[in-house]
Design a protein around this motif. Structure first.
Motif, mmCIF file in Angstrom:
data_model
loop_
_atom_site.group_PDB
_atom_site.id
_atom_site.type_symbol
_atom_site.label_atom_id
_atom_site.label_comp_id
_atom_site.label_asym_id
_atom_site.label_seq_id
_atom_site.Cartn_x
_atom_site.Cartn_y
_atom_site.Cartn_z
ATOM 1 N N GLU A 1 0.832 1.259 -12.000
ATOM 2 C CA GLU A 1 2.197 0.871 -12.337
ATOM 3 C C GLU A 1 3.150 2.043 -12.134
ATOM 4 O O GLU A 1 4.276 1.880 -11.641
ATOM 5 N N GLY A 2 2.702 3.244 -12.511
ATOM 6 C CA GLY A 2 3.529 4.430 -12.321
ATOM 7 C C GLY A 2 3.822 4.699 -10.858
ATOM 8 O O GLY A 2 4.940 5.098 -10.496
ATOM 9 N N GLU A 3 2.822 4.474 -9.998
ATOM 10 C CA GLU A 3 3.024 4.654 -8.563
ATOM 11 C C GLU A 3 4.050 3.659 -8.040
ATOM 12 O O GLU A 3 4.915 3.997 -7.229
ATOM 13 N N ARG A 4 3.978 2.434 -8.511
ATOM 14 C CA ARG A 4 4.945 1.419 -8.066
ATOM 15 C C ARG A 4 6.349 1.770 -8.525
ATOM 16 O O ARG A 4 7.323 1.575 -7.785
ATOM 17 N N GLU A 5 6.481 2.282 -9.732
ATOM 18 C CA GLU A 5 7.804 2.699 -10.212
ATOM 19 C C GLU A 5 8.366 3.813 -9.335
ATOM 20 O O GLU A 5 9.561 3.831 -9.017
ATOM 21 N N ALA A 6 7.501 4.746 -8.922
ATOM 22 C CA ALA A 6 7.949 5.847 -8.070
ATOM 23 C C ALA A 6 8.395 5.332 -6.707
ATOM 24 O O ALA A 6 9.423 5.764 -6.160
ATOM 25 N N ILE A 7 7.648 4.384 -6.144
ATOM 26 C CA ILE A 7 8.001 3.828 -4.833
ATOM 27 C C ILE A 7 9.299 3.035 -4.929
ATOM 28 O O ILE A 7 10.186 3.158 -4.072
ATOM 29 N N LYS A 8 9.439 2.224 -5.982
ATOM 30 C CA LYS A 8 10.681 1.457 -6.175
ATOM 31 C C LYS A 8 11.873 2.400 -6.283
ATOM 32 O O LYS A 8 12.957 2.130 -5.734
ATOM 33 N N ASN A 9 11.684 3.487 -6.995
ATOM 34 C CA ASN A 9 12.760 4.455 -7.191
ATOM 35 C C ASN A 9 13.210 5.048 -5.857
ATOM 36 O O ASN A 9 14.412 5.215 -5.599
ATOM 37 N N ILE A 10 12.257 5.345 -4.992
ATOM 38 C CA ILE A 10 12.578 5.887 -3.671
ATOM 39 C C ILE A 10 13.274 4.829 -2.813
ATOM 40 O O ILE A 10 14.268 5.107 -2.136
ATOM 41 N N CYS A 11 12.758 3.604 -2.870
ATOM 42 C CA CYS A 11 13.347 2.522 -2.062
ATOM 43 C C CYS A 11 14.789 2.216 -2.475
ATOM 44 O O CYS A 11 15.590 1.754 -1.669
ATOM 45 N N ALA A 12 15.121 2.473 -3.742
ATOM 46 C CA ALA A 12 16.452 2.143 -4.257
ATOM 47 C C ALA A 12 17.524 3.135 -3.822
ATOM 48 O O ALA A 12 18.714 2.913 -4.074
ATOM 49 N N GLN A 13 17.127 4.228 -3.160
ATOM 50 C CA GLN A 13 18.086 5.289 -2.837
ATOM 51 C C GLN A 13 18.906 5.007 -1.587
ATOM 52 O O GLN A 13 19.892 5.691 -1.325
ATOM 53 N N GLY A 14 18.496 4.052 -0.793
ATOM 54 C CA GLY A 14 19.241 3.764 0.430
ATOM 55 C C GLY A 14 19.105 4.832 1.490
ATOM 56 O O GLY A 14 20.064 5.137 2.215
ATOM 57 N N PHE A 15 17.924 5.413 1.606
ATOM 58 C CA PHE A 15 17.691 6.468 2.593
ATOM 59 C C PHE A 15 17.806 5.921 4.021
ATOM 60 O O PHE A 15 17.607 4.732 4.272
ATOM 61 N N LYS A 16 18.097 6.825 4.939
ATOM 62 C CA LYS A 16 18.086 6.458 6.355
ATOM 63 C C LYS A 16 16.664 6.175 6.820
ATOM 64 O O LYS A 16 16.438 5.304 7.661
ATOM 65 N N ALA A 17 15.710 6.921 6.302
ATOM 66 C CA ALA A 17 14.311 6.746 6.694
ATOM 67 C C ALA A 17 13.784 5.400 6.199
ATOM 68 O O ALA A 17 14.178 4.918 5.133
ATOM 69 N N ASP A 18 12.876 4.805 6.969
ATOM 70 C CA ASP A 18 12.169 3.623 6.506
ATOM 71 C C ASP A 18 11.116 4.057 5.486
ATOM 72 O O ASP A 18 10.423 5.058 5.694
ATOM 73 N N ILE A 19 10.983 3.291 4.410
ATOM 74 C CA ILE A 19 10.015 3.613 3.360
ATOM 75 C C ILE A 19 8.813 2.685 3.488
ATOM 76 O O ILE A 19 8.963 1.467 3.565
ATOM 77 N N LEU A 20 7.617 3.285 3.515
ATOM 78 C CA LEU A 20 6.380 2.531 3.642
ATOM 79 C C LEU A 20 5.504 2.704 2.415
ATOM 80 O O LEU A 20 5.625 3.692 1.682
ATOM 81 N N SER A 21 4.595 1.758 2.251
ATOM 82 C CA SER A 21 3.492 1.907 1.312
ATOM 83 C C SER A 21 2.198 1.695 2.071
ATOM 84 O O SER A 21 2.128 0.873 2.990
ATOM 85 N N PHE A 22 1.196 2.445 1.694
ATOM 86 C CA PHE A 22 -0.168 2.202 2.187
ATOM 87 C C PHE A 22 -0.640 0.856 1.651
ATOM 88 O O PHE A 22 -0.332 0.465 0.530
ATOM 89 N N SER A 23 -1.404 0.133 2.466
ATOM 90 C CA SER A 23 -1.964 -1.146 2.016
ATOM 91 C C SER A 23 -3.266 -1.430 2.744
ATOM 92 O O SER A 23 -3.388 -1.179 3.951
ATOM 93 N N ARG A 24 -4.233 -1.925 2.008
ATOM 94 C CA ARG A 24 -5.420 -2.483 2.640
ATOM 95 C C ARG A 24 -5.080 -3.900 3.125
ATOM 96 O O ARG A 24 -4.079 -4.477 2.691
ATOM 97 N N PRO A 25 -5.901 -4.491 3.982
ATOM 98 C CA PRO A 25 -5.611 -5.861 4.453
ATOM 99 C C PRO A 25 -6.009 -6.893 3.407
ATOM 100 O O PRO A 25 -6.816 -7.790 3.655
ATOM 101 N N ILE A 26 -5.420 -6.741 2.230
ATOM 102 C CA ILE A 26 -5.733 -7.586 1.077
ATOM 103 C C ILE A 26 -4.414 -8.100 0.506
ATOM 104 O O ILE A 26 -3.454 -7.326 0.349
ATOM 105 N N VAL A 27 -4.362 -9.371 0.158
ATOM 106 C CA VAL A 27 -3.127 -9.984 -0.326
ATOM 107 C C VAL A 27 -2.592 -9.260 -1.561
ATOM 108 O O VAL A 27 -1.376 -9.029 -1.687
ATOM 109 N N LYS A 28 -3.470 -8.873 -2.475
ATOM 110 C CA LYS A 28 -3.033 -8.178 -3.691
ATOM 111 C C LYS A 28 -2.278 -6.895 -3.347
ATOM 112 O O LYS A 28 -1.213 -6.620 -3.914
ATOM 113 N N ASP A 29 -2.832 -6.109 -2.431
ATOM 114 C CA ASP A 29 -2.168 -4.866 -2.014
ATOM 115 C C ASP A 29 -0.788 -5.157 -1.426
ATOM 116 O O ASP A 29 0.201 -4.484 -1.739
ATOM 117 N N ILE A 30 -0.734 -6.161 -0.551
ATOM 118 C CA ILE A 30 0.520 -6.487 0.133
ATOM 119 C C ILE A 30 1.569 -6.996 -0.859
ATOM 120 O O ILE A 30 2.750 -6.640 -0.772
#
Length: 489
Positions: free
Chosen positions: A50-79
């Protein structure tokens, strides 16, 4: 040709043993990455916590020029977790070697293909850009890997990534493999590990073979021996291949982001680290120093200013008189030829005993010869301490400042802190000087040990060390502190 950069410091880099970044620390690094021109930032693995997701959400909310990615396995839960975090894209990692497919996943090639294709379609149905990364690609059957890539593209993958997961590529193999897969109608990226110290070489070879994007981490941190070093790759492309390739990276920010990452991750650099190590532009040899002074190109492939670094001349047993004189001038010490000869002799004598001659040592040697101590603006006359279990540590100091006697007192959490606070109160005119480091060593054994106190003080962009050695830690601390202030002003 434009080469794009995907930084994975916040994901693969954080997998360095002992590294765990807070939400705010991740944001600080991501902000700097975006500022200096990184194209893609892999902010973490959303499935982690949950803490990792909060950190990623926080980064995504900044409106950076860079595209923001998350690592994911080919599993629906991860996606689904990636979708929850509002990332722009996923680094969809699919194992493709027989070793991973059969021993790790306990599945078949056919099922692996279906798993990969279904995951890509699910990502695309939810508006995500997909970078399809083949895990352990360098130990995969290349024909099967081509099938994975082709089917991935037919199901909507946007980019392909070849991962040298355990660092077993060689530059020749890397070039040949990327020459083959670059014929596929899709952007191709390279992700290398440094198990044999070849990550940068293999990444450069991949780009020569047709890759248009590379993955890297700041300072090359990561699991085991780490990942491709960001600053080494960017510098190599700019300096060695500048007529063929370019990136969007601001070169003069490489040293500052290296230092930021080192501080926040706690993974500090070896001095001889290429590009950003403290010795990357340091010179001790008399022959080298003389050449550098005449023309920096003689012993430097690029200027330190290009990457935001600084050149240093090191004083040691190999130093020459020209390098020594330049170092003395850096310390605001002007000497004549006779004085320089004597300082040179004393430095060689000290170095021959196996001692590293620091700036403080050099300053002490020079001051002894120049006899400039009497010109110090601030002199310590006396320091008195009152401390006990029931008494807050209190210090009073008597200073001579330009011939005027000043007495001040203050308290602190300990006697040394109280004494430094009292000095600061007396020296209110110099409150722009900051104590950035305080270090104590016992030179000898026993309760009467000689205490060596080293302080680092900062005024503006200038940082200077000062030292004092005494049996009394309080007097040594105050003397070192005042010595540093005198040298800074």
């Amino acid at each position: 040709m434009k080469v794009k950069v995907l930084d994975t410091t916040l994901r693969d880099g954080e997998q360095t043993p002992g590294v765990s970044l807070t939400k705010n620390e991740k944001l600080r690094i991501a902000s700097k990455l975006d500022e200096i021109g990184v194209n893609f930032i892999e902010a973490g693995a959303a499935v982690t916590s949950e803490g990792e997701r909060e950190a990623i959400k926080n980064i995504c909310a900044q409106g950076f020029k860079a595209d923001i990615l998350s690592f994911s396995r080919p599993i629906v839960k991860d996606i689904d977790y990636c979708i929850e975090c509002n990332v722009d894209a996923v680094n969809l990692v699919v194992p493709t070697s027989d070793l991973h497919i059969t021993d790790k996943l306990k599945t078949t090639h056919e099922k692996l293909l279906q798993l990969s294709n279904n995951a890509i379609e699910y990502c695309k149905d939810h508006g995500l850009v997909v970078e399809l990364s083949a895990e352990d690609a360098s130990r995969s059957d290349l024909d099967f890997l081509e099938t994975v890539f082709k089917q991935g593209l037919s199901h909507g993958a946007d980019r392909l990534c070849f991962c040298d997961t355990v660092g077993v590529l060689t530059p020749k193999k890397s070039f040949d493999i990327f020459s083959r897969y670059s014929k596929l109608d899709a952007p191709l990226s390279v992700h290398c590990h440094n198990d044999f110290g070849l990550a940068v070489a293999n990444t450069l070879a991949a780009i020569r073979g047709g890759a248009s994007e590379f993955h890297s981490t700041i300072n090359g941190i990561g699991e085991r021996a780490g990942n491709t070093s960001f600053e080494e790759m960017v510098s190599a492309l700019y300096v060695l291949y500048g007529d063929e390739y370019e990136t969007d990276i601001k070169m003069n920010e490489l040293y500052s982001i290296s230092k930021l990452s080192a501080r926040l991750t706690g993974v500090y650099l070896q001095p001889n680290k290429a590009i950003v190590g403290e010795n990357a532009f340091a010179h001790e040899s008399g022959i080298h120093s003389d050449g550098i002074i005449k023309n920096a190109k003689t012993y430097e492939p690029m200027t330190p200013e290009l990457v935001g670094h600084k050149r240093r001349f090191i004083v040691g047993k190999h130093v020459g008189t020209k390098g020594l004189k330049t170092k003395l001038l850096d310390l605001d010490l002007k000497v004549n030829d006779e004085q320089l000869k004597q300082i040179f002799k004393d430095v060689k004598s000290l170095a021959d005993k196996g001692k590293t001659v620091s700036d403080v040592d050099l300053q002490a040697i020079a001051e002894n010869i120049l006899d400039i101590d009497a010109d110090n603006k601030i002199k310590l006359i006396d320091v008195t301490i009152v401390s006990g279990n029931s008494v807050m540590p209190t210090a009073s100091v008597k200073l001579d400042i330009d011939g005027n006697e000043i007495i001040e007192a203050d308290v602190g959490i300990g006697p040394v802190d109280a004494a430094i606070n009292a000095v600061n109160k007396a020296l209110s005119d110099f409150d722009d000087i900051e104590l950035v480091e305080y270090h104590v060593d016992a030179i000898t054994g026993g309760t009467d040990a000689i205490i060596d106190v080293i302080v680092r003080l900062k005024k503006g962009d200038r940082v200077l060390s000062a030292r004092s050695a005494r049996p009394d830690i309080i007097n040594a601390s105050v003397e070192a502190y005042i010595s540093g202030i005198n040298r800074l002003i």
